[in-house]
Design an enzyme around this catalytic site. Sequence first.
Site, PDB file in Angstrom:
ATOM      1  N   ARG A  21       0.844  -1.201   0.000  1.00 40.29           N
ATOM      2  CA  ARG A  21       0.000   0.000   0.000  1.00 40.29           C
ATOM      3  C   ARG A  21       0.888   1.264   0.000  1.00 40.29           C
ATOM      4  NH1 ARG A  21      -0.599   4.747   2.573  1.00 40.29           N
ATOM      5  NH2 ARG A  21      -0.260   3.736   4.575  1.00 40.29           N
ATOM      6  N   ASP A  22       1.641   1.450   1.071  1.00 41.69           N
ATOM      7  CA  ASP A  22       2.430   2.663   1.260  1.00 41.69           C
ATOM      8  C   ASP A  22       3.522   2.780   0.200  1.00 41.69           C
ATOM      9  OD1 ASP A  22       3.252   4.965   2.500  1.00 41.69           O
ATOM     10  OD2 ASP A  22       3.907   4.025   4.351  1.00 41.69           O
ATOM     11  N   HIS A 214       5.538   2.799  13.273  1.00 40.17           N
ATOM     12  CA  HIS A 214       5.755   2.925  11.827  1.00 40.17           C
ATOM     13  C   HIS A 214       6.874   3.946  11.625  1.00 40.17           C
ATOM     14  CE1 HIS A 214       4.105   3.343   7.572  1.00 40.17           C
ATOM     15  NE2 HIS A 214       4.833   4.446   7.681  1.00 40.17           N
ATOM     16  N   HIS A 216      10.174   5.650   9.484  1.00 46.78           N
ATOM     17  CA  HIS A 216      10.868   5.869   8.219  1.00 46.78           C
ATOM     18  C   HIS A 216      12.358   5.975   8.512  1.00 46.78           C
ATOM     19  CE1 HIS A 216       7.518   7.204   5.295  1.00 46.78           C
ATOM     20  NE2 HIS A 216       7.030   6.377   6.189  1.00 46.78           N
ATOM     21  N   CYS A 247       9.605   9.742   0.524  1.00 46.88           N
ATOM     22  CA  CYS A 247       9.224  10.765   1.485  1.00 46.88           C
ATOM     23  C   CYS A 247       9.086  12.060   0.722  1.00 46.88           C
ATOM     24  CB  CYS A 247      10.295  10.899   2.553  1.00 46.88           C
ATOM     25  SG  CYS A 247      10.034  12.330   3.607  1.00 46.88           S
ATOM     26  N   ASN A 256      10.061   4.391   4.105  1.00 50.28           N
ATOM     27  CA  ASN A 256       9.806   3.374   5.120  1.00 50.28           C
ATOM     28  C   ASN A 256      11.046   2.546   5.442  1.00 50.28           C
ATOM     29  OD1 ASN A 256       6.739   3.373   5.432  1.00 50.28           O
ATOM     30  ND2 ASN A 256       6.969   3.260   3.216  1.00 50.28           N
TER      31      ASN A 256
END
Lengths: 326, 326
Positions: A21-22, A214, A216, A247, A256
């Site tokens: 997804r991300d 979560h 990064h 990002c 991520n």
Amino acid sequence: MGTNVWNGAGRRIHMQEVGTRDGLQVEPCFVPTGDKIALVNALSRAGLAKIEVTAFVSPQAIPALRDAEQVLREIERAPGVVYSALVPNVRGAERAIDARADELNLVMSASESHNLANLRMTRAQSFQALSAVSAIARQAGTAVNVSLSCSFGCPMEGDVPQDTVWDWCARYVEALGARGVTLCDTTGMAYPGQVAALVRGFKRRWPDTELTLHFHNTRGMGLANVLAAIDAGADRFDASLGGLGGCPYAPGATGNVCSEEIVHALQLMGYDTGVDLEQLLEAAHRLPALVGHAVPSQLVAAGRRLDLHPLPADFDAIRERALARG
Amino acid sequence: MGTNVWNGAGRRIHMQEVGTRDGLQVEPCFVPTGDKIALVNALSRAGLAKIEVTAFVSPQAIPALRDAEQVLREIERAPGVVYSALVPNVRGAERAIDARADELNLVMSASESHNLANLRMTRAQSFQALSAVSAIARQAGTAVNVSLSCSFGCPMEGDVPQDTVWDWCARYVEALGARGVTLCDTTGMAYPGQVAALVRGFKRRWPDTELTLHFHNTRGMGLANVLAAIDAGADRFDASLGGLGGCPYAPGATGNVCSEEIVHALQLMGYDTGVDLEQLLEAAHRLPALVGHAVPSQLVAAGRRLDLHPLPADFDAIRERALARG
């Protein structure tokens, strides 16, 4: 002296995949639906605890995920794996529930500026919209997780007060009954001391709520933040296969944290991630062909710690010459 | 629960720059001598504790550092900064001492295969050669540091037994009287649990010997290894500006841990690195022009944690439209 965070001693850490997804949502090319399904199936077989499969958003807004229904319907579901989907609104929730999502992931930002810039709503408006989503999920018996962006800082506002983070967590956990909360380090501003404090604070207030971190790796602190979180009691982490997902506030920077890097490191430290690293790496090695470019993963580039290299072809000659010198 | 490694509380960490040697030596282009001198001077002003300025090797073998004498002679020496130079043999030692090196850095590998492949000598031959170098340094009153490559594993042999590492450390520290030892993670095989064990073992056996840890970020564990080492009692780390310096066994992978990333992270955690991060970052931003390509540093790409981004140009309009929806 020291802690035992460096020695996992078999402690269970739940790894949650967000690359599908991300990661894929920011890719300029459309990954064919069949390839997406094969990727999710490979991740299921590799032993991820949860997979954020897709997002039920407007196909105009994110064309890369316009096949959300088909992907979520057609994946093979492995027992024990939670299949999650991001939903921004009631329409998305209905679609996701219809496609049998195990969990709806709702997103808003702890920072007013970031929420407005990113979601075009005030935080109050987001909460109102997500309350409606939450009500639908409750009716359907589908679990809800809330992802709170910018929990460790906002790229426009700077530090976000801890009390602001607690306020929004309280609304979702206590008022709406969310099963889980994800504290998101959306632009890589988290650092270990801050992480440890926030995790301890959350676990103290909501010991029974599923807490995900979560991170990064934007400024190189991803793994250190994972370890600080574990040391403070966390056991559930988002990560992205190949380190996919950029990002927007730091072009060229890593997004991520990378699933296979985190799993590789945690396994070396003796944690039980439940993940078959070899299968995970195989999936990561197939990513560049899927997305059409190299991926940030350092493990894809360098291999595992004990993936050894052959001796130089002329090694015997080198040794003989050396020994001949006496 | 937990440790205080996440909270430096003002503890002193010595940062040692190796980019000018370990980084520049693998660059295909020759960085002009004046630029090298300006770079070292900038690093001195930024507050690094030690700088490995150059290497006194054969100009045919490493043409990039053929100006070693001139660089070491012409830099401005800041009080308190140790100016080190790598020397492989007696000839190099004489040149380095003549050019007023504060310290000679001697290198061999803990792995027989790596020593042969890299230095074309057996470890025994290396020790013999470096014993002669050590004798010359003692006569001249110049300090000696020994860098033990592959202390955390060999890319060809795999794990290197801890006892092998101790054997070589003992010879240099006890037999030759080296002031310092650097345990080098030459190809990024170190992981935190192993690091903590090795640092504790070294500090127990040789509490008065200057111990440096030299990590590569090849598999994304660089900062985590630094923190594990600190937790075990280490306070001295090599790092490379911009993350310069590749890894010959992993093309495309990151090499040395990046000076500004480590300093940024340690400062956020409250450690006293003695380094002015702003000056260090200014030097890092000048690197791509010097070496002719982008550098791996994620901090150069993303900026510091609180280097904020402006609100979107249409932010007021976004907010007004949002509020108008009620």
